[in-house]
Design a protein around this motif. Sequence first.
Motif, PDB file in Angstrom:
ATOM      1  N   GLY A 131     -91.472 -62.255  33.725  1.00 30.87           N
ATOM      2  CA  GLY A 131     -90.425 -61.763  34.604  1.00 30.87           C
ATOM      3  C   GLY A 131     -89.667 -60.671  33.886  1.00 30.87           C
ATOM      4  O   GLY A 131     -88.963 -60.941  32.909  1.00 30.87           O
ATOM      5  N   LEU A 132     -89.825 -59.441  34.325  1.00 30.52           N
ATOM      6  CA  LEU A 132     -89.210 -58.301  33.644  1.00 30.52           C
ATOM      7  C   LEU A 132     -88.492 -57.419  34.655  1.00 30.52           C
ATOM      8  O   LEU A 132     -88.824 -57.403  35.836  1.00 30.52           O
ATOM      9  N   GLY A 133     -87.520 -56.691  34.186  1.00 33.29           N
ATOM     10  CA  GLY A 133     -86.757 -55.796  35.033  1.00 33.29           C
ATOM     11  C   GLY A 133     -85.501 -55.367  34.315  1.00 33.29           C
ATOM     12  O   GLY A 133     -85.547 -55.021  33.137  1.00 33.29           O
ATOM     13  N   VAL A 134     -84.365 -55.423  35.016  1.00 29.96           N
ATOM     14  CA  VAL A 134     -83.087 -55.051  34.409  1.00 29.96           C
ATOM     15  C   VAL A 134     -82.205 -56.279  34.219  1.00 29.96           C
ATOM     16  O   VAL A 134     -81.824 -56.619  33.114  1.00 29.96           O
ATOM     17  N   GLU A 161     -71.141 -57.571  35.676  1.00 32.91           N
ATOM     18  CA  GLU A 161     -71.960 -56.564  36.353  1.00 32.91           C
ATOM     19  C   GLU A 161     -71.381 -56.296  37.738  1.00 32.91           C
ATOM     20  O   GLU A 161     -70.941 -57.215  38.424  1.00 32.91           O
ATOM     21  N   THR A 162     -71.388 -55.034  38.140  1.00 36.83           N
ATOM     22  CA  THR A 162     -70.946 -54.667  39.484  1.00 36.83           C
ATOM     23  C   THR A 162     -72.039 -53.855  40.163  1.00 36.83           C
ATOM     24  O   THR A 162     -72.516 -52.856  39.608  1.00 36.83           O
ATOM     25  N   VAL A 163     -72.434 -54.296  41.354  1.00 42.45           N
ATOM     26  CA  VAL A 163     -73.453 -53.604  42.133  1.00 42.45           C
ATOM     27  C   VAL A 163     -72.825 -53.146  43.451  1.00 42.45           C
ATOM     28  O   VAL A 163     -72.318 -53.962  44.216  1.00 42.45           O
ATOM     29  N   ASP A 164     -72.848 -51.841  43.686  1.00 43.10           N
ATOM     30  CA  ASP A 164     -72.319 -51.259  44.912  1.00 43.10           C
ATOM     31  C   ASP A 164     -73.415 -51.265  45.979  1.00 43.10           C
ATOM     32  O   ASP A 164     -74.417 -50.564  45.862  1.00 43.10           O
ATOM     33  N   ILE A 299     -75.782 -47.292  34.752  1.00 40.83           N
ATOM     34  CA  ILE A 299     -77.033 -46.723  35.246  1.00 40.83           C
ATOM     35  C   ILE A 299     -76.677 -45.935  36.501  1.00 40.83           C
ATOM     36  O   ILE A 299     -76.222 -46.511  37.492  1.00 40.83           O
ATOM     37  N   ASP A 300     -76.832 -44.614  36.442  1.00 34.74           N
ATOM     38  CA  ASP A 300     -76.380 -43.755  37.528  1.00 34.74           C
ATOM     39  C   ASP A 300     -77.504 -42.857  38.017  1.00 34.74           C
ATOM     40  O   ASP A 300     -78.447 -42.551  37.283  1.00 34.74           O
ATOM     41  N   ALA A 311     -81.086 -45.467  41.297  1.00 34.66           N
ATOM     42  CA  ALA A 311     -81.111 -45.505  39.832  1.00 34.66           C
ATOM     43  C   ALA A 311     -81.455 -46.897  39.323  1.00 34.66           C
ATOM     44  O   ALA A 311     -82.248 -47.059  38.387  1.00 34.66           O
ATOM     45  N   LEU A 312     -80.848 -47.923  39.928  1.00 33.94           N
ATOM     46  CA  LEU A 312     -81.119 -49.293  39.495  1.00 33.94           C
ATOM     47  C   LEU A 312     -82.547 -49.691  39.827  1.00 33.94           C
ATOM     48  O   LEU A 312     -83.209 -50.402  39.059  1.00 33.94           O
ATOM     49  N   THR A 313     -83.053 -49.221  40.966  1.00 28.73           N
ATOM     50  CA  THR A 313     -84.450 -49.478  41.323  1.00 28.73           C
ATOM     51  C   THR A 313     -85.387 -48.843  40.301  1.00 28.73           C
ATOM     52  O   THR A 313     -86.346 -49.475  39.842  1.00 28.73           O
ATOM     53  N   ASP A 314     -85.116 -47.597  39.936  1.00 35.62           N
ATOM     54  CA  ASP A 314     -85.934 -46.915  38.929  1.00 35.62           C
ATOM     55  C   ASP A 314     -85.941 -47.688  37.619  1.00 35.62           C
ATOM     56  O   ASP A 314     -86.993 -47.871  36.984  1.00 35.62           O
ATOM     57  N   ALA A 315     -84.758 -48.134  37.201  1.00 36.07           N
ATOM     58  CA  ALA A 315     -84.653 -48.845  35.923  1.00 36.07           C
ATOM     59  C   ALA A 315     -85.393 -50.179  35.963  1.00 36.07           C
ATOM     60  O   ALA A 315     -86.062 -50.564  34.994  1.00 36.07           O
TER      61      ALA A 315
END
Length: 346
Positions: A131-134, A161-164, A299-300, A311-315
């Motif tokens: 299981g890998l990701g951010v 963590e804050t996710v908009d 992460i922007d 950006a978060l999807t890319d990361a």
Amino acid sequence: MVRVIQWATGSMGRTALRRIIDAPDLELAGVYVYSDKKAGMDAGQLCKRLDTGVLATNNIEEILALDADLVIHTPRITLPYEQMNADVIRLLESGKNVISTAGFHYPLAHDEAYWAPLKAACEKGNSTLAGLGVNPGGFIERVVLAATGFSSKLDSITVSETVDASEMVSKEFVFGLMGFGADPAVNDITKGPLAAMYTSLFSEILHFVGKALNVDLIEITPEHALTLAPHDMEIGAGTIKQGTVAATEWRWTAHYSQDVSFTLSIIWTSDPKLHGKDTNGHWVVDIKGRPNMTMTFSIDEGDPTKPQSRALTDATVSGALRGVHDVVAAPAGFFAFYPSGAWQGR
């Protein structure tokens, strides 16, 4: 050359699919989709690339029959959490390694009834599960823990963590899995199945941290909170009615031996302004001990015309694909990147 199957083609899956097609060291072997509409389409059509000759299928038997080394597994997190295990077990038994962004970050966090069938599937197929990701699967396990290596004494770690979610367009995800728009007078999501699912997912981090720090996990204490909409709010996925959930804070504190604790707070919000100045940076890390350390990590999206969620999807996808060659080369069983030089309890 590693032959890769892409599993699911939502926003995360389409990004992964593009990366696989573009990568010189990866060969696309197959694509699994959930909808009849996408079945039969060329993989390139699904992700704004030229035709590849690989057609998507929603028949798992066709996926299992493919000659492939690895599956990039990017479905939405399921409710209940373990619902996706049956498909993953079949993939592992067929001899395919699996990297998932939706779970399996540390299966041993759960009881044996959960992890034993997964482990048996790895043994049967001589395959590896990761299981890998951010988050989970990256930032805390590989960045925050490494920072604790500068501690001569460690008392506590707090990660906020804050996710908009204001620009996310999936109604199913935002009003379903994120819990927005729920009426707390009718359904308190902090105590229901949604809370149980997120506890299952994020508790894997809490267990992993304890193992990495060489301390014993004593207990996990939840402290979830809701922020209600002060007025009707229009976001990408629809309208949040006044008095219903406009933000959730999922918060757990893990208490370990040697008086060490770790608090993980995740705010999903329809508007960061609802939370004041405490949300600066995607992550704020506070490590107490000797010395004290604070870190802000963002992460922007560099292009202001693109949604910030990209950006978060890319990361996340990059974190998953980074593990391809390591997972393929690993022995059968559960895989994780362990941090370098984390603080160690004695």
